[in-house]
Design a protein around this motif. Structure first.
Motif, short mmCIF file in Angstrom:
data_model
loop_
_atom_site.label_atom_id
_atom_site.label_comp_id
_atom_site.label_asym_id
_atom_site.label_seq_id
_atom_site.Cartn_x
_atom_site.Cartn_y
_atom_site.Cartn_z
N ASP A 161 -27.76 -12.75 -13.04
CA ASP A 161 -28.70 -11.61 -12.97
C ASP A 161 -28.67 -10.89 -11.62
OD1 ASP A 161 -29.56 -12.15 -15.59
OD2 ASP A 161 -31.02 -13.60 -14.86
N GLN A 162 -27.73 -11.30 -10.74
CA GLN A 162 -27.62 -10.63 -9.44
C GLN A 162 -26.97 -9.26 -9.62
OE1 GLN A 162 -25.30 -12.85 -6.62
NE2 GLN A 162 -25.26 -11.21 -5.12
N LYS A 163 -27.49 -8.26 -8.93
CA LYS A 163 -26.90 -6.92 -8.96
C LYS A 163 -25.88 -6.81 -7.84
CE LYS A 163 -30.66 -4.37 -11.20
NZ LYS A 163 -29.88 -4.24 -12.45
N ILE A 164 -24.65 -6.42 -8.21
CA ILE A 164 -23.58 -6.35 -7.22
C ILE A 164 -22.76 -5.08 -7.42
CG2 ILE A 164 -23.30 -8.85 -6.89
CD1 ILE A 164 -20.98 -8.76 -8.86
N ASN A 165 -22.13 -4.63 -6.36
CA ASN A 165 -21.18 -3.53 -6.46
C ASN A 165 -19.79 -4.08 -6.70
OD1 ASN A 165 -23.00 -1.42 -6.03
ND2 ASN A 165 -22.84 -1.58 -3.80
N VAL A 166 -19.05 -3.45 -7.61
CA VAL A 166 -17.70 -3.89 -7.95
C VAL A 166 -16.79 -2.67 -7.99
CG1 VAL A 166 -18.37 -5.96 -9.24
CG2 VAL A 166 -18.27 -3.75 -10.41
N VAL A 167 -15.49 -2.93 -7.82
CA VAL A 167 -14.50 -1.86 -7.90
C VAL A 167 -13.64 -2.08 -9.14
CG1 VAL A 167 -12.84 -3.10 -6.44
CG2 VAL A 167 -12.68 -0.63 -6.67
N ILE A 168 -13.31 -1.00 -9.86
CA ILE A 168 -12.51 -1.10 -11.08
C ILE A 168 -11.04 -1.21 -10.66
CG2 ILE A 168 -11.76 0.07 -13.17
CD1 ILE A 168 -14.52 1.36 -13.28
N LEU A 169 -10.42 -2.34 -11.02
CA LEU A 169 -9.01 -2.57 -10.70
C LEU A 169 -8.11 -2.05 -11.81
CD1 LEU A 169 -9.23 -6.23 -9.32
CD2 LEU A 169 -9.38 -4.09 -8.04
N ASP A 170 -8.53 -2.27 -13.07
CA ASP A 170 -7.74 -1.84 -14.22
C ASP A 170 -8.62 -1.87 -15.46
OD1 ASP A 170 -5.60 -0.96 -15.63
OD2 ASP A 170 -4.45 -2.83 -15.53
N PHE A 171 -8.23 -1.13 -16.52
CA PHE A 171 -8.98 -1.19 -17.76
C PHE A 171 -8.07 -0.81 -18.93
CE2 PHE A 171 -9.60 3.01 -15.99
CZ PHE A 171 -9.39 3.86 -17.09
N ASP A 172 -8.41 -1.32 -20.10
CA ASP A 172 -7.67 -1.07 -21.33
C ASP A 172 -8.66 -0.52 -22.35
OD1 ASP A 172 -6.40 -1.20 -23.79
OD2 ASP A 172 -5.21 -2.96 -23.24
N GLU A 173 -8.54 0.75 -22.66
CA GLU A 173 -9.51 1.39 -23.55
C GLU A 173 -9.48 0.80 -24.95
OE1 GLU A 173 -10.11 5.58 -23.61
OE2 GLU A 173 -9.30 5.84 -21.61
N GLU A 174 -8.26 0.45 -25.42
CA GLU A 174 -8.14 -0.07 -26.78
C GLU A 174 -8.78 -1.45 -26.90
OE1 GLU A 174 -4.18 -0.05 -28.20
OE2 GLU A 174 -3.90 2.10 -27.91
N LYS A 175 -8.49 -2.31 -25.95
CA LYS A 175 -9.02 -3.67 -26.01
C LYS A 175 -10.39 -3.80 -25.35
CE LYS A 175 -4.44 -5.78 -26.12
NZ LYS A 175 -3.50 -6.72 -25.47
N LYS A 176 -10.87 -2.71 -24.80
CA LYS A 176 -12.19 -2.70 -24.14
C LYS A 176 -12.27 -3.74 -23.02
CE LYS A 176 -13.77 0.26 -27.22
NZ LYS A 176 -12.55 0.41 -28.00
N ARG A 177 -11.14 -3.89 -22.30
CA ARG A 177 -11.13 -4.86 -21.20
C ARG A 177 -11.16 -4.11 -19.88
NH1 ARG A 177 -6.44 -9.09 -23.23
NH2 ARG A 177 -7.62 -10.03 -24.93
N ILE A 178 -12.00 -4.60 -18.99
CA ILE A 178 -12.12 -3.98 -17.67
C ILE A 178 -11.96 -5.08 -16.62
CG2 ILE A 178 -13.56 -2.61 -16.14
CD1 ILE A 178 -15.10 -1.66 -18.61
N ALA A 179 -10.97 -4.90 -15.74
CA ALA A 179 -10.76 -5.85 -14.64
C ALA A 179 -11.48 -5.32 -13.40
CB ALA A 179 -9.27 -6.03 -14.37
N LEU A 180 -12.32 -6.16 -12.83
CA LEU A 180 -13.13 -5.75 -11.68
C LEU A 180 -12.75 -6.57 -10.46
CD1 LEU A 180 -16.61 -5.65 -13.45
CD2 LEU A 180 -15.06 -3.72 -13.06
N GLY A 181 -13.08 -6.03 -9.30
CA GLY A 181 -12.84 -6.76 -8.06
C GLY A 181 -14.06 -6.69 -7.16
N LEU A 182 -14.30 -7.79 -6.45
CA LEU A 182 -15.40 -7.83 -5.48
C LEU A 182 -14.85 -7.87 -4.06
CD1 LEU A 182 -18.49 -8.06 -5.16
CD2 LEU A 182 -18.23 -10.54 -5.18
N LYS A 183 -13.76 -8.65 -3.87
CA LYS A 183 -13.20 -8.80 -2.52
C LYS A 183 -12.60 -7.48 -2.03
CE LYS A 183 -8.54 -10.38 -3.80
NZ LYS A 183 -7.61 -11.53 -3.79
N GLN A 184 -12.17 -6.61 -2.98
CA GLN A 184 -11.52 -5.36 -2.59
C GLN A 184 -12.46 -4.40 -1.87
OE1 GLN A 184 -11.15 -6.93 -5.45
NE2 GLN A 184 -8.95 -7.29 -5.69
N LEU A 185 -13.76 -4.69 -1.89
CA LEU A 185 -14.72 -3.83 -1.21
C LEU A 185 -14.74 -4.09 0.30
CD1 LEU A 185 -17.67 -4.07 -3.75
CD2 LEU A 185 -16.13 -2.14 -3.42
N THR A 186 -14.03 -5.16 0.73
CA THR A 186 -13.95 -5.47 2.17
C THR A 186 -12.49 -5.46 2.60
OG1 THR A 186 -13.90 -7.85 1.67
CG2 THR A 186 -16.05 -6.87 2.14
#
Length: 592
Positions: A260-285
């Motif tokens: 339930d923690q609110k965090i900022n993430v960066v979108i690394l990649d996504f697949d519209e067909e499979k509805k998959r979204i790869a996120l990154g946290l370390k990339q913000l630093t």
């Protein structure tokens, strides 16, 4: 016409005039009962009828079905409908028109069950949204009352989000869709999630259409697994893989984020067909390698913690996200094959020396043996030729024994340098792995990091003594300790052995010498260099006989005239020669 009066018929012979004038004759009780009964519904047992709720309380519900008495139904049968109130129409099953107390016995539960299977099948066919009452928890989900049937609600079908507290849904009435029916076993599976998925799908499509790589979004941690963290981006989920949580190594995602923690993430990649979204946290630093001390160079000492260990080496984190590999060959000056686990373990704090540093490739190799002096740098000083030491046996080969004098300093004792006298077929006969053995340094091979060692050299060579004792022709007692096809090994004394061939093992009576016998043996050959003594028992009695025969033969032969004869002038010695010899003899006798 009301339900209560629809069956009422007027009496054909009723005198209304007398009734109005008060002069009517008394009507019999039977006639009155008959008239009363005719105003009520005809009730048949074991049938389902509609009734009207008269009153509701915590224990029971009173229902009127137009009969002479009302029916009472336990309130528990209406738990699925907490909004039940007086005036509502409900289905009831007539169990008994009149029990012992004259009471009408009804059941709402049985009425629902009698038609529930048909209703359930119709609801599945028509994709109907139905109400169900969640009765209790069960393994893997919940039990839901649907039309009186106990249906199964899988935990994954309660909501689109993972449910952490199932108990919050017990005793609640919710909307469901029937998703599966097993006709044979009469099992029903329902879903609440199916009702909201269509709406969410449209929501996901809208969110996905607006996504861009590199975009930074706010999300809420909804699930934490061993391999990563799922983040709700407002109707669509993305996954932060465990390797994208931190620049450093993460063994447990719970140490980085909380539910339930609110965090900022960066979108690394996504697949519209499979509805998959790869996120990154370390990339913000920034990457830690970019912040590494620019003055750090090969040869510098660094400190860190062992984070991963394998047979071939250990990875040491010198700061979060910056690791170096200590290969097992850089852990010790020893050249023996060993695994890194023998030197380090995960969590160890270590100091190491930088061996290589590649900032572009973000790679670094480290060493810990360099913290100690290389023992081979001054090997001639500590282990000079001729010096004596105690070593540990590491392993054997057919040709010798490998020993370790200290970590990183190995040597070989050749099999021929183990003993002066004992014939060693294999080193395992002489010592064992792990044992201590005294050695003397014979030679130093600094380039190949090997020492030639000897063990027998710690004692004087006994063959110098044996040479004068076991002269050819001398006779000694010996014990046959080993009998072979080619001959016998003969123990002469505690430190020396000889060898006799089969023909030299024949005894005087013609029999062959046996193992364990002690007999006299004559030395017929002595070789100091090859450490070999050849013996013969037969010669001890054959040679005296041969000498005796020779003496007898010599005694029987005629004696020769010792007087010199002058056959001719040329061959004879002159008188002058005789005089010279006589003079020389005289001088020698006088010691001149």
């Amino acid at each position: 016409m009301s339900e209560l009066t629809k069956n009422v018929q007027p009496l054909q012979d009723f005198d209304w005039e007398q009734f109005e004038n008060g002069t009517s004759a008394n009507v019999s009780k039977e006639e009155l009962d008959k008239a009363y009964d005719e105003t009520l519904n005809k009730v048949s047992e074991h049938q389902v009828v509609d009734g009207t709720v008269i009153s509701v309380d915590k224990k029971e519900v009173v229902v009127n079905i137009g009969y002479k008495s009302d029916g009472i139904i336990p309130a528990s049968e209406f738990r699925y409908n907490p909004d039940l109130k007086a005036g509502d129409t409900v289905e009831v099953y007539v169990e008994n028109a009149e029990d012992k107390k004259g009471q009408l016995v009804l059941s709402h539960k049985k009425a629902r069950l009698s038609k529930s299977w048909d209703r359930v099948n119709a609801a599945l066919e028509n994709q109907e949204v139905i109400n169900g009452y969640i009765k209790c928890r069960t393994k893997g989900g919940m039990i839901v009352d649907v039309f009186g049937i106990e249906a199964f609600l899988p935990g994954s079908q309660i909501d689109v989000h993972p449910i952490r507290d199932y108990d919050q849904f017990v005793d609640k009435t919710m909307e469901f869709k029937i998703v599966k029916i097993n006709q044979e076993f009469r099992n029903v599976v329902v879903s609440h999630k199916a009702l909201i998925e269509a709406e969410l799908e449209a929501q996901k499509q809208e969110i996905m259409s607006k996504l861009e790589k590199g975009q930074i979004l706010e999300g809420t941690v909804k699930n934490i697994t061993s391999y990563g963290v799922f983040v709700d981006l407002g109707g669509v989920d993305g996954l932060i893989h465990i390797t994208d949580l931190s620049w450093g190594r993460v063994d447990d995602p719970h140490k980085v984020v909380e539910l339930d923690q609110k965090i900022n993430v960066v979108i690394l990649d996504f697949d519209e067909e499979k509805k998959r979204i790869a996120l990154g946290l370390k990339q913000l630093t920034p990457h830690p390698w970019d912040a590494l001390d620019p003055n750090l160079k090969v040869g510098d000492h660094v400190k860190g913690k062992v984070v991963v260990i394998a047979d071939y080496g250990a990875f040491v984190e010198i700061q979060p996200g910056v690791e170096g590999l200590i290969h097992v060959s850089e852990m010790s000056w020893s050249q023996h094959l060993r695994s890194a686990q023998e030197f380090l373990k995960v969590g160890d704090e270590v100091e190491a020396v930088i061996i290589t540093l590649d900032r572009d490739e973000r790679k670094m190799s480290l060493g810990i043996k360099q913290l100690k002096e290389d023992p081979w740098e001054a090997i001639e000083v500590k282990y000079p030729v001729g010096s004596k030491h105690t070593a540990k046996v590491r392993n054997f080969t057919n040709f010798g024994v490998f020993v370790e004098l200290e970590e990183g300093v190995d040597g070989l004792i050749h099999i021929s340098d183990l003993s002066w006298t004992k014939k060693v077929k294999h080193p395992s006969e002489f010592t064992q792995v792990g044992a201590q053995i005294d050695v003397i340094v014979l030679d130093i091979d600094k380039e190949n990091r090997r020492l030639s060692l000897g063990h027998k050299q710690l004692e004087e060579n006994p063959w110098d003594v044996f040479e004068s004792k076991y002269t050819v022709g001398s006779i000694h007692d010996g014990k046959i300790v080993e009998l072979m096809e080619k001959g016998a090994v003969v123990q002469l004394d505690e430190n020396v052995e000889g060898f006799a061939t089969p023909k030299h093992l024949v005894k005087e009576d013609g029999s062959q010498a046996a193992q364990g016998e002690t007999l006299p043996f004559k030395v017929i050959e002595f070789n100091k260099d090859s450490k070999r003594i050849i013996l013969s028992h037969s010669r001890t009695f054959e040679d005296p006989k041969r000498e005796e025969k020779a003496a007898q033969k010599k005694a029987r032969a005629p004696k020769k005239d010792d007087t010199p004869k002058i056959e001719n002038v040329a061959a004879s010695t002159t008188l002058g020669d005789i005089d010279v010899l006589a003079e020389l003899k005289a001088k020698m006798e006088k010691g001149e």
